[in-house]
Every structure is written in C-alpha cells, then in structure tokens.
Design a protein around this motif. Sequence first.
Motif, PDB file in Angstrom:
ATOM      1  N   ARG A 115       0.809  -1.213   0.000  1.00 51.36           N
ATOM      2  CA  ARG A 115       0.000   0.000   0.000  1.00 51.36           C
ATOM      3  C   ARG A 115       0.842   1.262   0.000  1.00 51.36           C
ATOM      4  N   GLY A 116       2.159   1.116   0.182  1.00 56.04           N
ATOM      5  CA  GLY A 116       3.050   2.266   0.216  1.00 56.04           C
ATOM      6  C   GLY A 116       3.326   2.738   1.624  1.00 56.04           C
ATOM      7  N   LEU A 117       4.548   3.201   1.850  1.00 55.65           N
ATOM      8  CA  LEU A 117       4.978   3.724   3.142  1.00 55.65           C
ATOM      9  C   LEU A 117       5.513   5.138   2.960  1.00 55.65           C
ATOM     10  N   TYR A 155      -1.794  12.431  -0.518  1.00 56.34           N
ATOM     11  CA  TYR A 155      -1.947  11.073   0.001  1.00 56.34           C
ATOM     12  C   TYR A 155      -2.538  11.046   1.415  1.00 56.34           C
ATOM     13  N   LEU A 173       8.320   8.677  -0.024  1.00 57.78           N
ATOM     14  CA  LEU A 173       7.362   7.635  -0.377  1.00 57.78           C
ATOM     15  C   LEU A 173       8.081   6.395  -0.896  1.00 57.78           C
ATOM     16  N   LYS A 175       6.779   3.138  -2.389  1.00 54.98           N
ATOM     17  CA  LYS A 175       5.523   2.550  -2.867  1.00 54.98           C
ATOM     18  C   LYS A 175       5.465   1.038  -2.677  1.00 54.98           C
ATOM     19  N   GLY A 178       4.657  -1.731   2.708  1.00 52.31           N
ATOM     20  CA  GLY A 178       3.274  -2.006   3.068  1.00 52.31           C
ATOM     21  C   GLY A 178       3.177  -2.846   4.324  1.00 52.31           C
ATOM     22  N   ASN A 270      -4.722   4.735   4.081  1.00 53.15           N
ATOM     23  CA  ASN A 270      -4.446   3.817   2.981  1.00 53.15           C
ATOM     24  C   ASN A 270      -2.979   3.448   2.864  1.00 53.15           C
ATOM     25  N   HIS A 271      -2.129   4.012   3.710  1.00 49.50           N
ATOM     26  CA  HIS A 271      -0.692   3.779   3.642  1.00 49.50           C
ATOM     27  C   HIS A 271      -0.162   3.449   5.038  1.00 49.50           C
ATOM     28  N   SER A 283      -0.784   2.215  10.599  1.00 47.41           N
ATOM     29  CA  SER A 283      -1.437   1.728   9.383  1.00 47.41           C
ATOM     30  C   SER A 283      -2.818   1.243   9.801  1.00 47.41           C
TER      31      SER A 283
END
Length: 417
Positions: A115-117, A155, A173, A175, A178, A270-271, A283
Amino acid sequence: MRFSALRLFQEGVTGNRGWGPHWRDPAPKGEYDIVVIGGGGHGLSTAYYLAKEHGLSNVAVLEKGYLGGGNVGRNTTIVRANYFLPGNSEFYSHSLKLWEGLEADLNYNVMHSQRGLINLFHSDGQRDAFARRGNAMENQGDDAELLDRKGVEKYLPYLDFDNVRFPVYGGLLHKRGGTARHDAVAWGYARGASDRGVDLIQNCEVTGIDIAGGKVTGVQTTRGAIKAKKVAIVVAGRSGQVAAMAGMRLPIESHILQAFVTEGLKPVINHVVSFGMGHFYISQSDKGGLVFGGDLDFYPSYAQRGNLPMAEHVMEAAMTLMPAIGKAKVLRSWGGIMDMTPDGSPIIDKTDTEGLFIDCGWCYGGFKAVPGSGFSFAHLIATGEHHAPAARFRLDRFRDGVGLMDEEGTGAQHNLH
C-alpha cells in the motif's frame, strides 16, 4: 493440499468438510541433522528454506509454546526496504523481493499489501537526510520518491500539517512498502516446511545445549534429549538466555516494544505512515483497526506488557500527527521482546562452537526480515558460507569494531536503536 479458487469453491458448497490440518504434529525423533530452536517467523522460514532450497528435510523446529506465539504475532506488520547503509540496504532489498513472491511460493495468502509507506520529515535537515536515503534506496534498486508538502497532502490529507512544533515539510514515499498478516506468515511457512518433511515440535522447551570437544551434539528438552549435527538458535528476545546454555554471552539487550490496536473503523489510512519527529508509525488493518506503535521501553525486560508512560508517549505522538485519532477507542495492546544490538543491526553467523549457529538482534526490523533472514540463515547452515545479502551481519564486528552498522547514527547504545 493446495489452495486454489476451484478448491475454495468446492469446499464452500460441501460444507468445508474436506480441509485437513495445515501441518503435521509429530513426536520428536531421537536425532536430526539440524535442530532449529524457535518456532517463530525466522525459525519457520529458516526450516522452510533449508528444505526447499537445500533439500534438507531431516530438520526439527522446537518451540516451547505454540508456533507463531512470540514476536511474529506481536508486531505492527510493516514490510519495507528503505534502509540506508550498505549491509542493511541490500539485505532488506532481498527480503522485500522474497515478500513479493511469497504467496505464490507458499501457496498461502499472507495478505501482503504493498500500500506504500511514507516517512514524514519536519525540517530542512530531515529533508536532506531523507533525500540521501532515497538516493541510496534507488541506487540499491528499490523505489523512492521525495514528496513536498503538497505531495503529502495528496496522500494523507488528514494530518496536522501546520502543527506549531512539527509542521509537515514533506515525506519519502516507498511505494513497494506495506503490510502483511503476521500470523498468516507463520502459518504459511509452517505449512510449507511441514509439507517438505520438517518436523514442527510444539510445547518442547529447550533446557540445555549439549557440547563435546568444542562441537555441538544436540539439545536437552522438556520432551527428552535430541541429538543433532547442527543447532540453530532463532529465538528473538530470548537469544541471550538460550545462548547462555552454550556458554555464550551475546552483545544484545532485551527490551519491550508496545503496539496498539483501535476499534474497527471505515477505511481512512491507505498507507503506512511514519512520524519523523517522534518514533510513531501507523497503518490500518483489513479488519479496520488502526495499528500503531512507537519507541520501545527504555529499560531491559522480559515482561511482554510494557509500561504506561511509554503508552502515553505513543498516544501523544499520535495526537500530534493526526488529532482525529483521539476519537478512536483503543481495544488492546501488547508487548514484544526485542533483542537490541549496540549498532541496531542483526546477527546471522556461526559461533565459536562447531555446528552452532545464531540468528538474532533484529531490533525493530524483525518482521520485515522474516523471508530474508530465513533464506540467508538457511544458506549459512547448509553451506557454511555467508549468504551475500547478509554477509555483514557477523558476530565478530562487536569484538573488533570493524563493520559496525549504525543505521540511525545514534551510537553504540542498545536502547536508542
């Protein structure tokens, strides 16, 4: 038994009566080629890769409780490869690649979600530091994108961007970062190892390590003596205690790291988000709960509960970053025992006792390292040679000071890593 869409459909229309146990529950044999002490994520992945990559199935995993009952079930489930220093960078890059193919490899849904960090920064100095880190990540072959304030707002619009003390300047970011489901990871590796002939022995506490003539010969357990040509210690926060059975004193301290989960909420985060001015990360799970944590308790302990002052510290960081979280009810918290090294980096190495191997000192990086740790440790045990991505995780760096990896630049003090 393999999972597939067809199999799920068939079981669904027949009352799910065809499912069997995910792994065997054998009695321990009197002798194995390899005994792995510790039935957590790292121990189970080590056993799996010993069987899969090296064809070694006369292996036993000994767990004093139940499989996955330690740190692999007590973490915030973050998966990432955003390390800066050589040694750490290539290892976690390798581990992330294993994560990305793990579900297909295990034929098991570990709920890996890329989901990306986003690591936030709050000053010009932090921006420069994250720009360097991002460049190092890209040079390693991983992804990184430096975001300005507007980029982060796109974001994460729910943050307090104009906090007087810690305004948000931007973020880094990652991507491909997660989360994954921690217990599913343990179950998937257990299933895969068992299917390849590994014996998973639960409720079998190791009480002694047998050594003769400078060579390991087996272990003593609550279920009897077990002979072995090689013994691998993979017990996270209990590493110092188990290594002491072999006469070793490890350069680690055990501290408690707390984590928290709120009530289930509608999707909002979402991240994975990390607060640059306080050790806080958050998260949202698939169940809707907000999963978050912060600093470890700054004193050595084996109590898996933590203390209230640190809980308060984590809540303060949460409210500073996103005040809306104050409306959420915290349902539960827990503590994991962290084995902290002086330089904040792990140990995967042989010991001075022939046939005895050690995998420990994962600090904050234990869960995300599960595939890479098991793969590299299995390689070392099977071949006697260090696996390239983990070649710098040597024990002797603490003896001579050569090759120390101070990832955060905080010095040789266990509790600051």
